[in-house]
Each structure stands twice: as C-alpha cells, then as structure tokens.
Design a protein around this motif. Structure first.
Motif, PDB file in Angstrom:
ATOM      1  N   TYR A 110       0.856  -1.194   0.000  1.00  8.77           N
ATOM      2  CA  TYR A 110       0.000   0.000   0.000  1.00  8.77           C
ATOM      3  C   TYR A 110       0.887   1.237   0.000  1.00  8.77           C
ATOM      4  O   TYR A 110       1.783   1.370   0.841  1.00  8.77           O
ATOM      5  CB  TYR A 110      -0.926   0.023   1.214  1.00  8.77           C
ATOM      6  N   HIS A 119       0.737   5.271   0.331  1.00  7.72           N
ATOM      7  CA  HIS A 119      -0.129   6.381   0.724  1.00  7.72           C
ATOM      8  C   HIS A 119       0.435   7.703   0.206  1.00  7.72           C
ATOM      9  O   HIS A 119       1.553   8.098   0.553  1.00  7.72           O
ATOM     10  CB  HIS A 119      -0.277   6.454   2.240  1.00  7.72           C
ATOM     11  N   CYS A 137      -9.774  11.017   5.789  1.00  5.91           N
ATOM     12  CA  CYS A 137      -8.413  10.528   5.537  1.00  5.91           C
ATOM     13  C   CYS A 137      -7.366  11.496   6.068  1.00  5.91           C
ATOM     14  O   CYS A 137      -7.653  12.655   6.373  1.00  5.91           O
ATOM     15  CB  CYS A 137      -8.194  10.318   4.030  1.00  5.91           C
ATOM     16  N   SER A 158       0.106   5.519   7.010  1.00  7.38           N
ATOM     17  CA  SER A 158      -0.236   4.210   6.453  1.00  7.38           C
ATOM     18  C   SER A 158      -0.132   3.121   7.516  1.00  7.38           C
ATOM     19  O   SER A 158       0.665   3.214   8.453  1.00  7.38           O
ATOM     20  CB  SER A 158       0.667   3.873   5.269  1.00  7.38           C
TER      21      SER A 158
END
Length: 458
Positions: free
Chosen positions: A54, A56, A69, A328
C-alpha cells in the motif's frame, strides 16, 4: 426491504467499522520500531505468503469537507519530492527484511489523491518497487483516483506502468452537492473515462459514491445511481458517510448545511440497493455491488472474500499488507503498525532511521481467532464455528467460551430476520448485512462501546 424507524433506533448505535481487528483505537505507542522489524521478519513464516503493498499519497489540491483521511493540502514541489524519496527509503528497508521469493500480488495507491501528483513520481516509485520486489504476472495494481484531476494521457501513462485497476471517487453526480462538500467536479465525462479505461485493458473498474451528504434527496441520488448503472462499471460502492467531527473537525461545516437523519440516510441506501439489484448487480459485503462475472462476486459466492483498510479483495490474491507513507497501516498476520500521521515527522523519521512507526499493536492468539470470526461475518455473512475451531485447533466449547458465545444474545437478530443460527453456524440474511457490524460486535469479547468513539453502525 422494509426498514422502520424503530428498526433504525434499535440498531443505529456506535460501533467499530472492523476494517481491522482489534480496531485502530487499540493501537498504542508501546509498539516500537524494533517490534515492527521483528514482525516484518516473522511475517515471512506466516500466512498469507503473498505480499500486498500500500502506497499512501497524502497530497490533495483541496480538502473535501466529508473526508476522514490523513491529507495534506497543496504542498510545494520540494515537499513532494522529499516525500517520494522518503517512500523509496522506507520501501528499501522493508524489502530488505522480507524473503525475496515471496510474490507481490497486489499494489494499491491511496490517499489523499494519488493522481494529483506528477505521473513521473508515480513511475519512479513503481520502478523502485520492481527493483526490490518480485511481482506476480497476475498482480492487481490499483489506484484511487479523483476524476477531477484525471486526464487521458494520465491513463496512458498508468497503463504503461502496469496499472490495471482504478477506483474513481465520484461521490455524487449532482454538482451542487459536490460544491457544498468542497469537491471538484470530474474533468471529463465519467462514462467516457470508463470507456477509455476499458480500451486500455483495465478491469474491476470501480465507481465510489457516498450517501448521507448535505442536499442529497431520494430523487437526486436515484439519478446519480441511474447514471452509474448506465456507465456499467464492474463495481459500484455506496459508502455510508461517517460523521466523526470529534476526529475530523472539517466535518463540522456540514452540520451547518444540514445532514440527512438516520431514517432518510437509510432510504437513500435502500433505494440505491434496489436500483442496482434490478440492474443486475450483486450485493456483496456491506456496501459493494458487483457484476456477476466480477472476481469479487465469485469470491463472495465461494465465501472467499477478504477485507482490509483498502477495501474488499479476494483471499486468492490478498497478501499481508506492507504499507508505506505517512499515516499508512501495515496489516501483518500477527501485528498492525502505523506510521507517523504528520508528514513532516514521517519524513524526518524516515531520513533518520528508515522507519517512522508511531503506534501499533501485537495480536494475541485470542485476538487472531476473534479477527477470523469477525472477518467471516463482515466479508461473507457466514460464520462456521466448527470450522474456526478446527482452523485454530480448539474445541468448539473452548471457542464459544473465548467469544462469550450465548445463543440468547442473537434472539433479537433472529426475530428481526437478520440472521439464522443453526448447527453452530451463523448466516446473515440480505437484511442482516445492514447490521453486520452489530452482529460482529456481539462476537467481540473486548468491545467497550460508547458514543464519540465510533461512527454509527447503520
């Protein structure tokens, strides 16, 4: 599906979203960098063997008022370049602690607004990942994109980099709704963008919408979903707006405009559900609608659906999640590790030590078991207690004791037609998925509920 005001009053309570178990509010600063490195190494002997990455990207040109977020608004080029270098440093360190025979089966870019930065930065990171990891030939490489900043040459470049899936954050097709929540409208007609993505070989194309925003009405949201159906993406997601102004202060601005109450909000969702099902979409999980031939539909039908902070995925392709960038969260088999949320602190920590762990959590064996139980409910709507007991080499009685399992706790759910309990199996009905969080909460022995801690469940 008939949903009464009494039903909403009964089930619309505060509760975890269960994108992780335990939820992120259990994370603590006692989890250190050395803990993280140890867990990275131990993850090589744990399942799943596959790797999910992932990335970010916290940058956004502007902040949407509904956003929950971790974002940074309109940063200078030098800051973005420094951030990209920090990502590369972090990726290299994590890769050095992982077995290089393990395959990357998923890469997910989220934010923030990943497609708001230069494609040259995205290419730099993708090239770096390929230098330090081995990608499966069938790897899913996805990006969350705002259609306000997505142009056709960008799609060409993403294709060239190996991206094969995109999630477009539409939220609503009604422009005045977008205006009041401070979101820019799409740069190009969404139907034309989706058609172009398909021509480039993208699959699992996703359109995201939010219900429960100011100014949304049954008629206007029906028109929005009708437009989405006409585009015929592979997946349509109808997220419930999570109002948590005690966490995200900017959301208070929406209160001044006015938010739909729980009853009106549920009507928006039920109407959208009826539209999508009539159009041939399958309802999976708690908020996703997918075409019958989509991979997520097949996984749901086979009870092989999985869920993490990035959303629903299949057990076949999912891996332990190794996350990079500010805020993250890595989701390993035995632990969670979250980076510094503040971008400056993140970059300083990476430049100093190569890691930027702010907090995390080491799961006990009991919590690993409960996580599996809750995932069964939240993802597939089917919990086989005997199967879980066998998986973790427990007796059925010991598992029930661990969960504080008492059939009487489920009587209300059964009477309201939300689930069935038979032969140590819990099976959710279609209506029951509306209350999947509530049912999961009943199976959570560590839950301490309270207003102002979690968003509403319905």
């Amino acid at each position: 599906m008939d949903i009464s005001t009494d039903f909403l009053h009964k089930y619309n309570v505060s509760g975890p979203r269960y994108t992780s178990y335990p939820p992120a509010n259990f994370f603590n600063e006692g989890f250190t960098t050395s803990d993280y490195i140890r867990e990275l190494k131990e993850s090589n002997q744990q399942k799943p063997e596959n790797i999910s990455l992932y990335i970010h990207i916290p940058f956004c040109p502007k902040r949407c008022h509904f956003c929950g977020c971790s974002t940074v608004i309109a940063q200078r080029k030098l800051v973005v370049e420094r951030y990209i270098q920090a990502l590369k440093t972090e990726i290299k360190l994590v890769a050095s602690n992982l077995d290089d025979s393990r395959l990357v089966t998923q890469i997910h870019w989220g934010g923030g607004t990943p497609n708001s930065i230069s494609m040259s930065y995205i290419r730099e990171i993708m090239d770096w990942i390929r230098q330090h990891f081995t990608l499966s030939a069938e790897a899913e490489i996805a990006m969350e994109c705002s259609p306000a900043y997505l142009d056709y040459p960008h799609i060409d470049q993403l294709t060239d980099m190996g991206f094969n899936r995109v999630s477009l954050g539409i939220q609503d097709f009604r422009e005045d709704v977008l205006n009041v929540v401070n979101r820019d409208v799409p740069r190009h007609p969404v139907n034309e963008v989706v058609a172009y993505l398909r021509s480039k070989g993208f699959r699992g194309i996703n359109l995201d919408f939010i219900y429960g925003l100011p100014m949304q009405t049954l008629e206007s949201f029906k028109n929005t979903i009708d437009q989405a159906i006409a585009i015929r993406p592979d997946r349509i997601v109808t997220f419930s707006y999570a109002h948590v102004p005690w966490v995200k202060v900017a959301q208070k601005q929406l209160e001044a405009i006015g938010l739909p109450d729980a009853n009106d909000k549920m009507k928006l969702f039920l109407q959208a559900t009826a539209q999508l099902k009539e159009a041939g979409y399958c309802s999976i999980g708690i908020d996703h609608f997918t075409l019958p031939d989509d991979d997520l539909t097949k996984a749901f039908n086979n009870k092989q659906l999985h869920r993490n902070f990035q959303g629903y995925c299949t057990l076949e392709t999912t891996g332990q999640v190794y996350a990079f960038g500010a805020s993250s969260i890595s989701q390993l088999w035995g632990a969670y590790a979250q980076n510094q949320k503040d971008i400056s602190k993140y970059m300083e920590a990476i430049e100093t030590t190569g890691t930027a762990i702010e907090r995390g959590y080491k799961l006990s064996k009991q919590e690993l078991i409960v996580r599996s139980v809750i995932n069964c409910i939240m993802c597939n709507g089917l919990l086989d207690l005997s199967g879980i007991a066998n998986e973790f080499e427990l007796s059925l009685d010991d598992l029930k004791t661990l969960l504080n399992f008492d059939p009487s706790k489920f009587e209300g759910f059964i009477e309201d037609g939300l689930m069935q309990l038979d032969n140590n199996q819990i099976k959710l009905t279609e209506k029951g998925f509306l209350c999947a969080r509530n049912i999961a909460m009943t199976l959570d022995p560590a839950l301490k509920s309270g207003e102002g801690v979690y968003s509403k469940t319905v």
